[in-house]
Scaffold this active site. Structure first.
Site, PDB file in Angstrom:
ATOM      1  N   HIS A 135      69.980  27.851  46.224  1.00  0.00           N
ATOM      2  CA  HIS A 135      70.540  27.165  45.056  1.00  0.00           C
ATOM      3  C   HIS A 135      69.541  26.285  44.321  1.00  0.00           C
ATOM      4  CE1 HIS A 135      74.855  28.092  45.471  1.00  0.00           C
ATOM      5  NE2 HIS A 135      74.650  28.053  46.769  1.00  0.00           N
ATOM      6  N   LYS A 170      77.294  15.457  35.013  1.00  0.00           N
ATOM      7  CA  LYS A 170      76.660  16.139  36.145  1.00  0.00           C
ATOM      8  C   LYS A 170      75.850  15.109  36.923  1.00  0.00           C
ATOM      9  CE  LYS A 170      74.835  18.918  33.197  1.00  0.00           C
ATOM     10  NZ  LYS A 170      74.700  20.350  33.412  1.00  0.00           N
ATOM     11  N   THR A 190      77.331  25.212  36.824  1.00  0.00           N
ATOM     12  CA  THR A 190      78.700  25.716  36.752  1.00  0.00           C
ATOM     13  C   THR A 190      79.529  24.925  35.746  1.00  0.00           C
ATOM     14  OG1 THR A 190      79.243  24.350  38.697  1.00  0.00           O
ATOM     15  CG2 THR A 190      78.801  26.684  39.085  1.00  0.00           C
ATOM     16  N   LYS A 200      82.562  26.070  32.920  1.00  0.00           N
ATOM     17  CA  LYS A 200      83.870  25.434  32.727  1.00  0.00           C
ATOM     18  C   LYS A 200      84.075  25.044  31.271  1.00  0.00           C
ATOM     19  CE  LYS A 200      83.322  23.563  37.347  1.00  0.00           C
ATOM     20  NZ  LYS A 200      82.838  22.395  38.092  1.00  0.00           N
TER      21      LYS A 200
END
Length: 820
Positions: free
Chosen positions: A366, A557, A665, A669
């Site tokens: 990741h 974030k 991500t 959204k």
């Protein structure tokens, strides 16, 4: 009401009605009178009533899965950011209306009661939220997948802002209990630490090794149901809690050593006490490694125990019938731990154990940040996990023989690829361990995977090109559109039906409606109502009013230099400078929302939080600015906050330095909910732009290749000197405009911007960012154009469903199908 009456009220499906079940739980489970039930008691009773509805399907799902002649998958992750379970479970079961009705007699709305639930403190950011979306999709697709994680007593931390600074407070999310979990003490496992390895011969004269003189801890499992959407499937998230083998030392207590009597209990429980202990100290590093090993050992022992219950000691099919997906490098200890269990406990040879291990381990990476690839010092690892250290060294010895065979005499290759980074203080490279021990290695976006193959893991890709594959991340549309945005859900369902809720590719049927003026107006009205809801939320949390006619510009974030919240703040300062100079003609009113947590030990990130708040304080209190510009830092950003933020956002900031973000991500959204993206060609932004069309994306900045080239000759001070807009922004920063009473506090940030070695290249992208933000500003002024672009973004978001991602994992890595 007596118990007989309570059991006679039945709903159509044969279960007791919610009204009856809530009263029963209030009266008998909680011992509380129904007539004067507080919201907190009422929430627990309602949650237990919903959980009761899940249990029957949960048992049946477990039974079907156990009996299925298929591969079983175990998703190992240190984070599962599941948010709140109450409304999600109701929505998955299709029982929202029934619960609304049941709560009517108590004079409370479902939305009010949902606020009683604490966000589960089981994760920090994208990694954990992705894992939660994946579990949702596995249940929706009826796949035989179990999640394994840790039951942290305290989450990351509760973030409070004091004089502009982040203050961390304990996030004791379990303080009121958790009605969604069921303890399973019958499945507890013993976990070993410290001690030493001992060689011995068995009765047949075969040479073995065992781990002795250990300090043991007990792992107690708590199961949390993960419901599928309207499909009677309920999968399991199993979370481990650490406790001592002997909770209480009576002899110490009787001797007056009250503290010492519970010392072992306290030391053991530290393992699952806090999500992400501060690992700046050696003690913090040791605790973090303990967490990682505790997770994988408990989980692997659990899977092996269930296998033995069914198959005895016959492991011939184990590798074929089981798969462990390692979510990043945190669970990489699973490779040597499975080897240890198979060899030391179950008597296998190295070759037998290695064949099984490398057939059932799969690794997801990741990160593109080398510093984020975990490395553990051999000194620490060998003291805490001596037997695993021996196994890792043997894996490395055998692996380097393969490297030598492929590249004979290439000592540099051996050094680069060794699982042990040599030097004065040798370290174990956990990502390399995961690659060597796995049959699959995947990235999480097209660019990310290509950069892994060409950069961080290029040697391994040359050696095993077929191991590497891409699985672009996705998010669940049920939580991140249908559930959190009911106004938009209802409009979409009325227009194209509801098939998209289980197959997001169907949402493409919205595309023709983007040209319909009447539909665009209905779309605008839904967004307007969502903006009003978000504005109320922001006003409640911060006291700042967001005018609804402004463009809602959002970046939420984790606070990190590579995510470049600093670039966003610089743009806010640029707009402020324009307004102060009287250059506001054609300026669209703009409300900037920034949220996220900085790691407690990350000084620069915390300085960025301080700068955001200081800039906001100046701008929001300047009468000359009026309603043209607002900026807010939203404290304690979390899943439940995102459920309000996401539907009300119009411009999504995805502005990381190209080549640094693995996927993202949040960008998905926002896209699903009709926000337009302003971003770099980084992570999944690339695929978002491809799907939505370049004309429906605000692109700026250098691409990954240009970033590499620019670093060779980066001169930020020349950029400042040559651009009057950037120069004025820097002058405002350096003059102390935003830190009048705190001289010099932002010198580190200013120095970083001017430093030719700034790896984030913030000023290199600033001019392009200003220009593209101006294009967004101008586009927003034509509501017809903006709303068409918004509809197109939602209509082309089908690829970014986690259902698609998990289907690819199931087909291309796991080799599993639905169990119905």
């Amino acid at each position: 009401m007596n118990t007989a009456a309570l059991t006679t009220e039945k709903s159509e499906n044969g279960l007791a009605s919610f009204e009856s079940e809530i009263r029963r739980h209030l009266n008998f489970t909680l011992g509380h009178h129904a007539k004067n039930a507080s919201h907190s008691y009422l929430y627990v009773a309602a949650a237990l009533a919903v959980r009761d509805r899940l249990v029957a399907n949960w048992r049946e799902t477990q039974q079907r899965t156990a009996e299925a002649d298929t591969r079983h998958v175990y998703y190992l992750s240190l984070e599962f950011l599941i948010g709140r379970s109450f409304t999600n479970a109701l929505y998955s079961l299709g029982l929202d209306d029934e619960m609304h009705s049941a709560l009517h007699d108590y004079g409370v709305r479902l939305e009010e009661l949902a606020e009683e639930e604490h966000d589960a403190g089981l994760g920090n950011g994208g990694l954990g939220r992705l894992a939660a979306c994946f579990l949702d999709s596995c249940a929706n697709l009826q796949l035989p997948v179990v999640g394994y994680g840790l039951r942290y007593e305290y989450g990351m931390f509760h973030q409070r802002i004091e004089e502009g600074r982040q203050v961390e407070e304990p996030d004791h999310w379990l303080r009121d209990g958790n009605p969604w979990e069921i303890e399973r003490p019958e499945d507890e496992r013993k976990i070993q630490f410290y001690g030493r390895s001992e060689l011995y011969y068995d009765e047949q004269g075969v040479h073995h090794c065992r781990w002795v003189d250990t300090q043991d801890v007990i792992a107690v499992p708590y199961d949390v149901p993960t419901p599928g959407f309207h499909n009677d499937t309920v999968n399991t998230l199993r979370l481990w809690k650490a406790t001592a083998t002997d909770v209480f030392d009576l002899s110490e207590f009787n001797a007056g050593g009250y503290t010492e009597s519970v010392r072992e209990k306290n030391l053991a429980e530290q393992i699952t006490m806090v999500l992400y202990p501060n690992d700046a100290s050696e003690n913090g590093k040791e605790l973090r490694l303990k967490q990682q090993y505790f997770l994988v050992s408990a989980s692997l022992q659990d899977v092996l125990a269930k296998w033995i219950d069914k198959h005895g000691e016959d492991f011939s099919e184990f590798g074929k019938k089981n798969c462990f997906q390692l979510n990043d490098t945190h669970p990489a200890c699973a490779v040597p731990e499975l080897m240890r269990l198979l060899m030391d406990v179950h008597g296998m040879s190295w070759e037998q154990a290695w064949k099984i291990t490398t057939h059932c381990m799969a690794y997801t990476n990741h990160t593109l940040l080398p510093e984020a690839l975990e490395r553990w010092s051999v000194a620490l690892f060998s003291r805490l996990l001596p037997r695993l250290t021996e196994i890792i060294f043997e894996i490395n010895r055998r692996f380097l023989m393969e490297v030598e065979a492929k590249w004979p005499g290439d000592e540099q290759k051996r050094k680069e690829m060794s699982l042990i980074e040599e030097g004065h203080n040798p370290h174990i490279r956990m990502a390399y361990l995961a690659i060597v021990g796995s049959f699959s290695v995947n990235g999480v976006a097209q660019l990310h995977t290509e950069l892994l193959k060409a950069g961080l893991f290029s040697n391994f890709h040359q050696m095993w090109p077929r191991k590497f594959n891409n699985k672009t991340n996705g998010v669940t549309q049920r939580r991140w559109l249908s559930h959190c945005n009911p106004g938009l859900r209802n409009l979409i369902n009325e227009t194209i039906g509801d098939a998209w809720e289980t197959d997001l590719s169907k949402i493409e049927e919205l595309l023709p409606h983007a040209g319909d003026a009447e539909f665009r107006e209905r779309w605008r009205l839904v967004k307007l109502e969502n903006k009003r809801k978000l504005a109320r939320y922001i006003a409640d949390k911060t006291g700042v009013i967001f005018p609804e006619e402004a463009i809602f510009d959002v970046q939420v974030k984790r606070i990190h230099e590579y995510k470049r919240q600093l670039l966003n703040v610089l743009h806010a300062i640029h707009l402020y400078d324009r307004i102060r100079r009287g250059d506001a003609e054609g300026l669209t009113p703009r409300c900037i929302l920034i949220g996220g947590k900085a790691a407690p030990g990350y000084h620069v990130a915390k300085l960025i939080v301080k700068l955001i708040n200081n800039v906001a304080n100046v701008i929001n209190n300047d009468a000359q600015v009026g309603d043209l510009l607002r900026i807010v830092f939203l404290p304690n950003y979390r899943v439940s906050a995102m459920e309000v933020i996401c539907p009300g956002t119009e411009l999504s900031e995805q502005i990381s330095t190209a080549g640094k973000e693995a996927s993202g991500t949040g960008n998905m959204k926002f896209m699903m909910n009709g926000a337009l993206t302003i971003g770099t060609l980084d992570g999944a932004n690339i695929e978002i732009r491809e799907k939505a069309g370049a004309e429906n994306f605000f692109l700026f900045g250098l691409d990954a290749q240009q970033v590499q080239e620019t670093r060779q000759q980066y001169e930020p001070n020349k950029i400042i000197a040559a651009d009057s807009d950037i120069r004025r922004v820097m002058e405002l920063l350096e003059s102390g405009t935003f830190n009048t009473h705190e001289p010099g506090i932002f010198d580190i940030l200013i120095g970083g911007l001017r430093n030719p070695s700034d790896q984030w290249l913030t000023l290199a992208d600033f001019r392009s960012f200003i220009d593209e933000q101006q294009r967004a500003n101008d586009t927003y002024q034509d509501a017809q154009v903006w709303n068409r672009m918004s509809i197109v973004n939602t209509a082309t978001s089908g690829f970014f469903s986690s259902d698609r991602t998990i289907s690819q994992y199931a087909d291309e890595i796991w080799g599993v199908g639905a169990v119905r």
